[in-house]
Write an enzyme that holds these catalytic residues in place. Sequence first.
Site, PDB file in Angstrom:
ATOM      1  CE  LYS A 159      -3.871  -2.434   2.141  1.00 12.94           C
ATOM      2  NZ  LYS A 159      -4.633  -2.768   3.359  1.00 12.94           N
TER       3      LYS A 159
ATOM      4  CD  GLN B 132      -3.599  -4.652   6.339  1.00 10.34           C
ATOM      5  OE1 GLN B 132      -3.661  -3.563   5.763  1.00 10.34           O
ATOM      6  NE2 GLN B 132      -4.104  -5.741   5.810  1.00 10.34           N
TER       7      GLN B 132
ATOM      8  CG  ASP C 134      -9.505  -0.071   5.251  1.00 12.62           C
ATOM      9  OD1 ASP C 134      -9.256  -0.557   4.136  1.00 12.62           O
ATOM     10  OD2 ASP C 134      -8.792  -0.238   6.253  1.00 12.62           O
TER      11      ASP C 134
HETATM   12  N1  GUN Z   1      -7.041  -6.959   6.111  1.00 13.57           N
HETATM   13  C1  GUN Z   1      -7.464  -7.664   5.036  1.00 13.57           C
HETATM   14  N2  GUN Z   1      -8.028  -6.832   4.138  1.00 13.57           N
HETATM   15  C2  GUN Z   1      -7.978  -5.592   4.666  1.00 13.57           C
HETATM   16  C3  GUN Z   1      -8.387  -4.320   4.191  1.00 13.57           C
HETATM   17  O1  GUN Z   1      -8.967  -4.142   3.108  1.00 13.57           O
HETATM   18  N3  GUN Z   1      -8.138  -3.276   5.026  1.00 13.57           N
HETATM   19  C4  GUN Z   1      -7.548  -3.427   6.228  1.00 13.57           C
HETATM   20  N4  GUN Z   1      -7.372  -2.346   6.979  1.00 13.57           N
HETATM   21  N5  GUN Z   1      -7.142  -4.601   6.692  1.00 13.57           N
HETATM   22  C5  GUN Z   1      -7.365  -5.674   5.912  1.00 13.57           C
END
Ligand code: GUN
Length: 299
Positions: A52, A96, A119
Amino acid sequence: MTILDGKKTSEQIKQEIADEVTKIKSEGGKIPHLAAVLVGKDGASQTYVNSKVKDCEQVGFGSTLVQLDENTGEQELLDSVQEINDNPDIDGIIVQLPLPDQISVQKVTEIIRPEKDVDGFHPVNVGRMVKGLPAYIAATPFGIMQLLERYQVETSGKNCVIIGRSDIVGTPMSILMARKANPGNCTVTLCHSRTKDIKAHTLEADIVIAALGRPGFLTGEMVKDGVVVIDVGITRVPDSTRKRGYALKGDVDFDSVSPKCSHITPVPGGVGPMTRAALLWNTLQAAKNSFYHSVATTE
Ligand code: GUN
């Protein structure tokens, strides 16, 4: 059979975002800035967060990575998020998941300001999405909708079967595919661990979205000819022939399913890169402060 190429499509979206950043820069506007918070040392989570951050660099965004020890207390994390909430330089925040057991995911999700919740996990954004109002839509569902839209996959009036009811993928997908919009207008069936006969449902499906996290679950004899298949699975399966020691496996048995498909996403190179591009898109909207004016695709 058409491969829904998430890698190529995500590169196009990233180029569109990068062009917009160039324009913003030339006009002296706010450069989008994403903050990613990672607690602990989970291998997959570290890989995702690093990707990311790299994506941000690629499109010209700023980024901040906050790495916290796996023993971090709940209040410490909440304080850290609050600090980012209050930082006007930062437009988007992700924490995350999964988080260590001592931390409530709900508390963390709800402390993120909805305007910075790129998100799309905050109840305000989920609620706005359900009501068809502009909202940040979670990156994986949003990425899938973009893929369907850009490949002009017909969805109106189709039977869409979603396997898996997670907060992040299955449940929001069921809302988006059913809504009065394009893509959308499907008759949706949401299958889950208590569904009696999943095969009976998938055999009636024009579109199958597999998001249960069981490698190779959907096989050729479970689908009909001409089906559109979206594979959300990305499970790490041990593989000693690979340098990194694992292979990424989807929820779809590609070899038996793909000959029956009109369209299918591969793993890797399908939904995964689209998820990453969708997060960047949400962050761009956050920087443009257009939370209340954008996002929902309507007919
Ligand atoms: N863990 C798995 N997928 C995601 C996501 O799209 N965002 C976040 N913050 N954590 C995740």
